[in-house]
Scaffold this active site. Structure first.
Site, mmCIF file in Angstrom:
data_model
loop_
_atom_site.group_PDB
_atom_site.id
_atom_site.type_symbol
_atom_site.label_atom_id
_atom_site.label_comp_id
_atom_site.label_asym_id
_atom_site.label_seq_id
_atom_site.Cartn_x
_atom_site.Cartn_y
_atom_site.Cartn_z
ATOM 1 N N SER A 159 48.722 54.676 -10.227
ATOM 2 C CA SER A 159 49.850 55.603 -10.330
ATOM 3 C C SER A 159 50.247 55.856 -11.779
ATOM 4 C CB SER A 159 51.045 55.041 -9.545
ATOM 5 O OG SER A 159 51.288 53.692 -9.895
ATOM 6 N N ASN A 162 55.377 58.486 -14.715
ATOM 7 C CA ASN A 162 56.610 59.276 -14.498
ATOM 8 C C ASN A 162 57.234 59.082 -13.130
ATOM 9 O OD1 ASN A 162 54.528 60.610 -13.240
ATOM 10 N ND2 ASN A 162 55.289 62.651 -13.738
ATOM 11 N N GLU A 258 45.286 63.535 -8.028
ATOM 12 C CA GLU A 258 46.316 64.516 -8.396
ATOM 13 C C GLU A 258 46.452 64.425 -9.904
ATOM 14 O OE1 GLU A 258 47.336 66.523 -6.286
ATOM 15 O OE2 GLU A 258 46.895 65.556 -4.388
ATOM 16 N N CYS A 292 54.237 66.630 -13.489
ATOM 17 C CA CYS A 292 52.997 67.416 -13.398
ATOM 18 C C CYS A 292 53.304 68.818 -12.912
ATOM 19 C CB CYS A 292 52.010 66.746 -12.468
ATOM 20 S SG CYS A 292 52.638 66.644 -10.800
HETATM 21 P P1 NAP Z 1 47.334 58.576 -17.389
HETATM 22 O O1 NAP Z 1 47.410 58.209 -18.818
HETATM 23 O O2 NAP Z 1 46.183 59.311 -16.876
HETATM 24 O O3 NAP Z 1 47.505 57.193 -16.551
HETATM 25 C C1 NAP Z 1 47.585 57.257 -15.160
HETATM 26 C C2 NAP Z 1 47.183 55.895 -14.607
HETATM 27 O O4 NAP Z 1 45.796 55.687 -14.842
HETATM 28 C C3 NAP Z 1 47.900 54.728 -15.279
HETATM 29 O O5 NAP Z 1 48.164 53.720 -14.328
HETATM 30 C C4 NAP Z 1 46.864 54.260 -16.276
HETATM 31 O O6 NAP Z 1 47.009 52.919 -16.659
HETATM 32 C C5 NAP Z 1 45.606 54.417 -15.464
HETATM 33 N N1 NAP Z 1 44.382 54.441 -16.252
HETATM 34 C C6 NAP Z 1 44.221 54.704 -17.564
HETATM 35 N N2 NAP Z 1 42.923 54.618 -17.906
HETATM 36 C C7 NAP Z 1 42.235 54.299 -16.770
HETATM 37 C C8 NAP Z 1 40.862 54.071 -16.453
HETATM 38 N N3 NAP Z 1 39.901 54.145 -17.367
HETATM 39 N N4 NAP Z 1 40.534 53.756 -15.172
HETATM 40 C C9 NAP Z 1 41.501 53.677 -14.220
HETATM 41 N N5 NAP Z 1 42.818 53.878 -14.457
HETATM 42 C C10 NAP Z 1 43.174 54.194 -15.721
HETATM 43 O O7 NAP Z 1 48.612 59.445 -16.967
HETATM 44 P P2 NAP Z 1 50.151 59.150 -17.278
HETATM 45 O O8 NAP Z 1 50.352 59.285 -18.749
HETATM 46 O O9 NAP Z 1 50.569 57.901 -16.604
HETATM 47 O O10 NAP Z 1 50.839 60.383 -16.527
HETATM 48 C C11 NAP Z 1 50.899 61.650 -17.152
HETATM 49 C C12 NAP Z 1 49.746 62.511 -16.687
HETATM 50 O O11 NAP Z 1 49.586 62.386 -15.286
HETATM 51 C C13 NAP Z 1 50.018 63.989 -16.946
HETATM 52 O O12 NAP Z 1 48.820 64.647 -17.254
HETATM 53 C C14 NAP Z 1 50.526 64.501 -15.624
HETATM 54 O O13 NAP Z 1 50.286 65.879 -15.436
HETATM 55 C C15 NAP Z 1 49.710 63.679 -14.662
HETATM 56 N N6 NAP Z 1 50.431 63.551 -13.396
HETATM 57 C C16 NAP Z 1 49.981 64.286 -12.334
HETATM 58 C C17 NAP Z 1 50.678 64.199 -11.138
HETATM 59 C C18 NAP Z 1 50.239 64.962 -9.918
HETATM 60 O O14 NAP Z 1 50.753 64.654 -8.825
HETATM 61 N N7 NAP Z 1 49.346 65.922 -10.035
HETATM 62 C C19 NAP Z 1 51.814 63.413 -11.021
HETATM 63 C C20 NAP Z 1 52.218 62.692 -12.153
HETATM 64 C C21 NAP Z 1 51.532 62.771 -13.359
HETATM 65 P P3 NAP Z 1 47.757 52.616 -18.063
HETATM 66 O O15 NAP Z 1 49.177 53.027 -17.889
HETATM 67 O O16 NAP Z 1 47.584 51.123 -18.236
HETATM 68 O O17 NAP Z 1 47.056 53.423 -19.124
HETATM 69 O O1 G3P Z 2 54.652 64.597 -11.784
HETATM 70 C C1 G3P Z 2 54.950 64.076 -10.536
HETATM 71 C C2 G3P Z 2 54.632 65.099 -9.493
HETATM 72 O O2 G3P Z 2 54.298 64.471 -8.316
HETATM 73 C C3 G3P Z 2 55.801 66.066 -9.396
HETATM 74 O O3 G3P Z 2 56.687 65.658 -8.397
HETATM 75 O O4 G3P Z 2 58.654 66.105 -7.016
HETATM 76 O O5 G3P Z 2 58.875 66.206 -9.515
HETATM 77 O O6 G3P Z 2 57.637 67.997 -8.298
HETATM 78 P P1 G3P Z 2 58.045 66.539 -8.296
#
Ligand code: NAP
Ligand code: G3P
Length: 486
Positions: A159, A162, A258, A292
């Protein structure tokens, strides 16, 4: 009760029904984005420990799957009510750990409780089917197929920072109610909030081994976990960069992802501009744009652009900036200085290339003030990159066709919003947008959580949303009865 998971500021992992420190003794200190104060420390687990946890989850899965669905659902209901009992305690941790304003943090815990209750009910409504062979040429009534859904096995849930509670539970609840066991890898900055959440599952009586946590930097243990033979499914929410990496290193492993977004709000000449401005500002700046589904660009018809921008500007300038511990704060410190650096980099690029700064472009440590930039053109990075911060670019277009073209040119395809009073036109445009969801006359957003939530292109693969998530973490099995031929 929740304090049991911590010993002298060091939080433990929930493994096979026990709270354990790491044998390595290696710790990661978690500091608050608000003021740099230390929130606590989490274990940096070794690959050997991750292996043990995954094997523990695997060993517990068959017995868990044999527990009657109604009993699995009852435990989820207990989790939902206990979350409300500890709502303030968990929200307070989120505020200091990820600088999410207290209002949004309380809402996240409540939403998660509601999510779980809905999931428990939805699981009981899942249906199989029976098919008779004689519907196909050449077959008689002496052959029928009973089709039902079965758990995949052990799910690795990963996860993002955020929504460390909600986007962990949006994986855990559907997975376990379907009979899977789960290994949760929470975000490093957000792990403590997630561990508090895990304690609630233990308090609800979840049998040991069904939910387990592993903490540590994804860059260090992530590849090992995602490629582990005993992981049967990966449910990931996070950046496109990491999502792409995971899909590259895993082979034949089912994935639900996602990822990032660049959600466009398309505003047409007949839109209710004041209403559109309200939705756009809320969608773009809540939790400092660290969502996101945040509105990450406005594409507006030139003929109404000045009026719309005026309404947006009036609202943006009233956004409260500062301490997330205060109720009406919207613009909070970003998750890290590096995150703030990146947002400012995109702002500077746009201004260097001739964009018009209307508000903001001011920074205090990792607080970036709400920034509104007009006249964004396609040569600017802000037109296409995901800032994950409080900046809203305005792109002006002469035609609706151009608006659709620009919206679709993005590598992302999470959501779009279309603001117009003409529902025919709204559907016509929505049909042409390459995204998972089109919001008509509303900001882009994931909820309500039983709606399908999905990204296409660089925004992900597979579908979340309660029933969709249960289906994603189960598989079909058919049993064909061949009766004696008459
Ligand atoms: P992130 O840097 O991609 O990290 C997400 C998760 O992946 C964290 O638990 C992270 O652990 C883990 N992770 C990192 N490197 C990994 C690897 N090599 N293998 C497996 N897991 C790994 O994202 P974030 O900064 O937490 O969140 C922001 C991003 O997520 C934005 O781009 C946002 O758009 C996206 N997001 C998308 C959604 C959606 O529903 N579409 C929702 C929320 C956020 P660590 O924390 O230890 O690095
Ligand atoms: O970034 C988290 C994603 O799941 C957005 O959720 O409910 O803020 O649109 P919401």
């Amino acid at each position: 009760m929740l304090k049991e998971i911590c010993h002298e500021g060091v939080y433990k992992n929930y493994i096979n029904g026990e709270w354990k420190l790491s044998n390595t003794g290696n710790l990661i200190d978690i500091f608050s984005p608000i003021d740099g104060s230390k929130v606590g420390s989490i274990p940096a687990m070794s690959k050997e420990e991750v292996d043990e946890v995954i094997l523990t989850a695997k060993a517990a899965q068959k017995e868990w799957a044999d527990v009657p669905l109604i009993e699995r659902a009852k435990i989820l209901n207990k989790v939902a009510f206990l979350l409300l009992d500890y709502q303030k305690e968990i929200a307070d941790i989120m505020v200091v750990e990820i600088a999410k304003d207290i209002t949004s943090s309380l809402a996240e815990v409540k939403r998660t409780s509601d999510f779980i209750l809905f999931t428990a009910d939805a699981a009981k409504q899942m249906r199989g089917e029976m098919l008779s062979a004689d519907a196909f040429p050449g077959y008689g009534k002496d052959r029928v197929s009973f089709v039902n859904r079965y758990p995949l096995g052990t799910v690795l849930a990963i996860s993002p920072f955020n929504y460390p509670v909600n986007l962990s539970v949006s994986k855990i609840a559907p997975a376990i109610v379907a009979g899977n066991t789960v290994v949760l890898k929470p975000p490093t900055q957000g792990s403590i909030s997630a561990l508090y959440m895990a304690k609630i599952f233990e308090m609800a009586g979840l049998p040991k081994g069904v939910l387990n946590t592993i903490t540590g930097r994804g860059s260090e243990i992530g590849d090992y976990a995602v490629t582990h033979d005993s992981i049967d499914f990966i449910n990931f929410t996070g950046s496109t960069e990491i999502g792409r990496h995971i899909s590259k290193v895993t082979v034949m492993k089912p994935l639900l992802m996602e990822l990032g977004g660049k959600d466009a709000a398309i505003v047409l000449e007949d839109a209710d501009l004041e209403e559109a401005a309200k939705d756009i500002v809320n969608g773009a700046f809540s939790y400092s744009g660290q969502r996101c589904t945040a509105v990450k660009r406005v594409i507006v018809k030139e003929e109404v652009a000045d009026e719309l921008v005026g309404y947006i500007k009036d609202r943006v300038r009233k956004l409260k900036v500062g301490d997330p511990r205060k109720k009406d704060t919207v613009i909070v410190p970003l998750i890290s200085n590096e995150a703030a650096d990146f947002v400012c980099e995109l702002i500077e690029d746009a201004l260097d290339k001739g964009a018009t700064l209307l508000l903001g472009n001011k920074r205090e440590k990792n607080i970036v003030y709400p920034t509104l930039i007009d006249n964004i053109t396609e040569d600017m990075r802000l037109a296409w990159e995901e800032p994950f911060g409080p900046v809203l670019p305005i792109m002006r277009v002469e035609s609706t066709e151009k608006a659709i073209e620009i919206a679709n040119k993005s590598e992302y395809g999470l959501q779009s919003a279309v603001f117009t009073k003409n529902i025919d036109q709204a559907f016509h445009i929505a049909n042409q947008l390459d995204v998972g969801t089109v919001q008509i006359n509303n900001k882009t957003e994931r909820g309500p959580d039983h709606f399908p939530f999905l990204g296409v292109k660089a925004s992900g693969m597979g579908i979340q949303g309660i029933r969709y998530s249960i289906e994603a973490m189960t598989r079909v099995k058919a049993m064909v009865i061949n009766f004696e031929k008459k």
